[in-house]
Structures are given as structure tokens and as C-alpha cells.
Design an enzyme around this catalytic site. Structure first.
Site, PDB file in Angstrom:
ATOM      1  N   ARG A   1       0.995  -1.288 -10.311  1.00  0.00           N
ATOM      2  CA  ARG A   1      -0.658  -1.225 -10.650  1.00  0.00           C
ATOM      3  C   ARG A   1      -1.458  -1.155  -9.256  1.00  0.00           C
ATOM      4  NH1 ARG A   1       1.706  -5.839 -14.406  1.00  0.00           N
ATOM      5  NH2 ARG A   1       2.420  -4.843 -16.177  1.00  0.00           N
ATOM      6  N   VAL A   2      -0.997  -1.083  -8.436  1.00  0.00           N
ATOM      7  CA  VAL A   2      -1.809  -1.067  -6.995  1.00  0.00           C
ATOM      8  C   VAL A   2      -2.084   0.374  -6.897  1.00  0.00           C
ATOM      9  CG1 VAL A   2      -1.825  -1.136  -4.562  1.00  0.00           C
ATOM     10  CG2 VAL A   2      -1.132  -3.311  -5.854  1.00  0.00           C
TER      11      VAL A   2
END
Length: 525
Positions: A379-380
Site C-alpha cells: 500500500r506504500v
């Protein structure tokens, strides 16, 4: 005679005066100190759990000292009830008997922290297990701590180079991220974590490996492997083995996190591995059931989500005002027959910033590491990649997922159009490139070189079975004739146009030396 009697009486008087003076001096220096202690008594004990009456003002997570015939033993309050408290016993509980005296220590459980722990194998209480002598630390940290708030944090923007091509290209991990590694047993979860530790050599990163419920023989082999590669110089191993009581397994990850927070407070970067949180949840369930807490789904207590969320939220990237350090957490979760929808896996998936999903089918086909690109996510995203890697690996995750779909579709029909055939051929070579042996993490500069060759089409006419030979040969050739290029990519993190042209020429020159290539259909990008 009278003179002698006078001498004796004078001597007695002098002695009395001296004694009186001594007593007066002691009285004048006397300071009355009252020490308040809360005493209780063991009413029930067994299975690493004790019930204690008389501790009406005990606090949650407060340490208790049990006075036993063989010396003091320690425990931690976990249940506060109307007429007693429930405590877990740390270590050997066999010496504790019903009726033993208990003292509340007015402090929560702490573990020793410091640079002295680096390179050592310790238990969750900070006692050395490696036979290298006792640890002499100067500081202790509480095992439970409130996670840093939003103001203290900043967004993740620096990569953690794992050295694993599939991870660094498609599921990048950043400093301060929490990335779950999930999959069935024996398909390479720990291998990814250990490779990530080995690759931190020279990256200014401290590493902590927390073994929860693992066999002692497995942990010993991991320590031996880390020592072989020189990784123990910056690594601490916290071990709560399979033979240890459930309370030690329960506190192990919190103890490891407290040790990591010491380096965080110094502004350093830490990578911590929790291997694994499935066993941690099971140990907490055991403790909770023995304490007679009401069971919920799958007999886990109601606060099992909070068990892991309060642990993993302590992983963070602090901003410059708060020291700028980071804790990167890689928790492991074991699934049963690939079921990611079970209770504990779904809990931890919802807490973490993405997951690396390992699939049994891929593992048994020989695709190792067996990472499923479709179900894995970070999710980064590319914020945790250097610019050069973003440039060459931007499309790879999508292409890997599309290849899996096309491969399944191609089994049903042989009449495929040219574009689909090309995608399948490129996909086969990509899968070969992403295969990697254990304990051979690859530096990011070399990864950029091989991914550039892949996406630029230089591998399109290399037979699939020769891709690994081509990769090894190319990297060796680049190192011989243009080693400064790889160093420059690693130093600046960028791949400029001039560097691209140099790399293209180097790859073409290398291909001219090969005799097993098909007719050259290379498409220059």
C-alpha cells in the site's frame, strides 16, 4: 587502693561517655523511611497461571514477585477480578505453591535494551541463550507502549532493499512500513525474512528476529546462517521456543518491539521480523482460556484483534523533529490450505500496509520465491522504490498478474493472436528472471540491470531454459566492463538517458558473445 578504684571508675565513665556519643551520633543521622508494599497470597496455581488474593490495588500488566522456597519468581497481572487477580508466570512455575506470598512491584514489565543486545540470542526477558556470558545493559524499556501519534510520524519514503527481485520490483517495502508475509507452512516465508536481514549489510539498519513457538533446532540453524553471512553483527534474535510456556510466547513480540524502540529513539532504522503471529495468537488464546476469559470466534478471546494492532502500530517512520528513526515490521502468518479468510489472517491483513502472499502451487512448480503477484500488494507502492527501479519495474507487477491469467486462458485454446503470444513469451522469461535461490540476495543496481534488459526486449530471443545463464553472464559482464554504471545507479538511485544508452550498448555487446541465441528480434526501446 582508692587511687586504683578512681582510675577504674574514670575508665568506666569514659567508656560510657564514648558509647553515649556514638548513640547520639547514630540517632542524629537516622532517617526514618517507610516502604509501602502490597502483599497477596497465591490461592491457585497451574499451567503457568496463578490466582492471587489480597492485591486490591494491582494494575493491569503490573509485575508481581512470588516468594518461593527456591527464590523469587516473577509474573504479570493480566486479569483484574472482584476478589483476586489472574497473573501469568514468567519462566518456570513449578516452584510456586498455593499459599506463597506475593508482592506487587508497582511497575509494569520491562526488558533490558541497548547496543549490548546486538549480535546476541536472548529470551523475551532479555536473558542470554547463546552461551556468550550474561548481558550487562544499562537501560530497560516497558514491553507495552502507546504507539507514536500522527503528529510524530511522516509518510514512508525510503526503501528497505530486501535483495529479493520479486519483492523489490513488484511489492516494495519502505522504512516504517508493516508488510505481512502470508502463506502455508514450508513454502518460504521465513526464507524471505532471513534474506531481507542478510541484505541489510551496509544499509545502516539494525535487525531483530523474534522467533515465536519455533523449534529450537530451526532457530539454531537460522542463527548459524546469519553468522555465516556476517548478519549477526547487526542482528538480535529473541527466542521463545516451542518448549517454552505460553506466557513467554505471548510477551516475545512485545519484548522484541521494545528492543527495537531503543534504536528508534536514537534516530536509527530497525527491521523486525515476527515469526510468526499465528503461534502468538494461539499462545494468547491458551493464556486467556486458562484465565477463564470468555471465548469468541474459534475460541479466541474478544481482544485478539487488539493483541496484534497495538503491536504493529508501534512500527512507524518518525519525522525529523522526533529523531527521524523507523521501525519496519515484517509479521508472518501461517494459513491452512491457503485460506486467507480465516480469523487471524484477515485480522492481520487489515492492520498491515500490504501483504506478500506465497502460494503452494507456485512453490511446487519451482517458482521460488513463490510470490503470487495478483494477491500480493504494497500500500506504500513506488514511494518505497528508487527512481531507477520505478522506471524499469513500473509495469512488471501488472504484467506478471496478466501473464498468470493468460497462461490459464491459453490452456483452453491454441489459436492465439500475435500480441497474446508475445505477452506469454515475455511473461515466461519474466517468471524465470524473478526466480531466485535462497541466501543470495541481489543488490538493487544489479536488479535494475536485469529488469532493464527484460522490459527492453533483450531477453525476447533468449530461450527460456537459458534465461538464468543469460542473467548470471550479463551481470558478470557488466561488472567486468562497466562496473561504474552499477555503482552510479546505486549511489544516485537514478537511471539517466545516457546511462540507459550505455546499458543498452553493454547488453548488445554481451549478446554478441553468445552462440545460443535465436535470430535477433530485439526491439530497442
Amino acid at each position: 587502693m582508692e587511687k586504683e578504684n578512681k582510675k577504674i571508675s574514670n575508665g568506666v565513665n569514659n567508656t560510657k561517655d564514648f558509647i553515649v556519643e556514638q548513640i547520639k551520633e547514630q540517632i542524629s543521622g537516622f532517617k526514618a523511611e517507610a516502604e509501602e508494599k502490597t502483599f497477596g497470597q497465591v490461592t491457585e496455581v497451574g499451567d503457568g497461571i496463578a490466582r492471587v488474593s489480597g492485591l486490591s490495588d494491582a494494575m493491569m500488566s503490573e509485575m508481581l514477585e512470588f516468594k518461593t522456597a527456591s527464590g523469587p519468581a516473577y509474573g504479570v497481572v493480566l486479569n483484574l477480578e472482584e476478589d483476586s487477580v489472574g497473573a501469568i508466570i514468567l519462566g518456570d512455575a513449578s516452584s510456586i505453591k498455593e499459599g506463597d506470598e506475593v508482592i506487587a512491584l508497582k511497575r509494569i514489565l520491562e526488558v533490558p535494551v541497548g547496543d549490548e543486545l546486538v549480535g546476541r540470542v536472548v529470551n523475551p526477558l532479555g536473558k542470554a541463550l547463546d552461551g556468550k556470558g550474561d548481558l550487562k545493559t544499562k537501560k530497560s524499556y516497558p514491553i507495552e507502549k502507546i504507539a507514536p501519534g500522527v503528529i510524530a510520524r511522516e509518510s514512508v519514503n525510503q526503501p528497505v532493499q530486501t535483495g529479493i527481485k520479486a519483492v523489490d520490483a513488484m511489492i516494495p517495502i519502505g522504512r516504517g512500513q508493516r508488510e505481512l508475509i502470508i502463506g502455508d507452512r514450508q513454502i518460504g516465508k521465513t526464507a524471505i525474512a532471513i534474506d531481507a536481514i542478510i541484505n541489510q549489510k551496509g544499509q545502516h539498519m539494525k535487525c531483530i528476529y523474534v522467533a515465536i513457538g519455533q523449534k529450537e533446532s530451526k532457530v539454531a540453524s537460522i542463527v548459524a546462517r546469519l553468522e555465516k553471512f556476517g548478519a549477526m553483527k547487526y542482528t538480535t534474535v529473541v527466542m521463545a521456543g516451542a518448549s517454552d510456556p505460553a506466557p513467554l510466547l505471548y510477551i516475545a513480540p512485545y519484548a522484541g518491539c521494545a528492543m527495537a524502540e531503543y534504536f528508534l529513539d536514537k534516530g536509527e532504522d530497525v527491521l523486525i521480523i515476527y515469526d510468526d503471529l499465528s503461534k502468538h495468537a494461539v499462545s494468547y488464546r491458551e493464556v486467556s482460556l486458562l484465565l477463564r476469559r470468555p471465548p469468541g470466534r474459534e475460541a479466541f478471546p474478544g481482544d485478539v484483534f487488539y493483541l496484534h494492532s497495538r503491536l504493529l502500530e508501534r512500527a512507524c517512520k518518525l519525522n525529523k523533529d522526533y529523531g527521524g528513526g523507523s521501525i519496519t515490521a515484517l509479521p508472518l502468518i501461517e494459513t491452512q490450505a491457503g485460506d486467507v479468510s480465516a480469523y487471524i489472517p484477515t485480522n492481520v491483513i487489515s492492520i498491515t500496509d500490504g501483504q506478500i502472499y506465497l502460494e503452494s502451487d507456485l512453490f511446487y512448480k519451482g517458482n521460488r520465491p513463490a510470490i503470487n503477484a495478483g494477491l500480493s500488494v504494497s500500500r506504500v507502492g513506488n514511494k518505497a522504490q528508487i527512481k531507477a527501479m520505478k522506471k524499469v519495474a513500473g509495469r512488471m507487477r501488472l504484467e506478471a498478474a496478466q501473464y498468470r491469467e493468460l497462461e490459464a486462458f491459453a490452456q483452453f485454446g491454441s489459436d492465439l493472436d500475435k500480441e497474446t503470444k508475445e505477452k506469454l513469451e515475455r511473461g515466461r522469461r519474466m517468471i524465470e528472471v524473478l526466480k531466485q535461490d535462497q541466501y543470495v540476495p541481489m543488490p538493487v543496481g544489479q536488479q535494475v540491470v536485469i529488469f532493464f534488459a527484460l522490459i527492453s526486449g533483450f531477453l525476447d530471443n533468449v530461450p527460456v531454459e537459458k534465461v538464468k545463464d543469460f542473467e548470471a553472464g550479463l551481470l558478470e559482464y557488466v561488472q567486468d566492463v562497466n562496473s561504474d554504471l552499477v555503482k552510479e545507479i546505486e549511489k544516485t538511485g537514478e537511471l539517466t538517458e545516457s546511462e540507459e544508452k550505455k546499458l543498452e550498448k553493454t547488453i548488445k555487446d554481451y549478446k554478441d558473445t553468445l552462440d545460443y541465441l535465436e535470430s535477433d528480434k530485439v526491439k530497442s526501446s
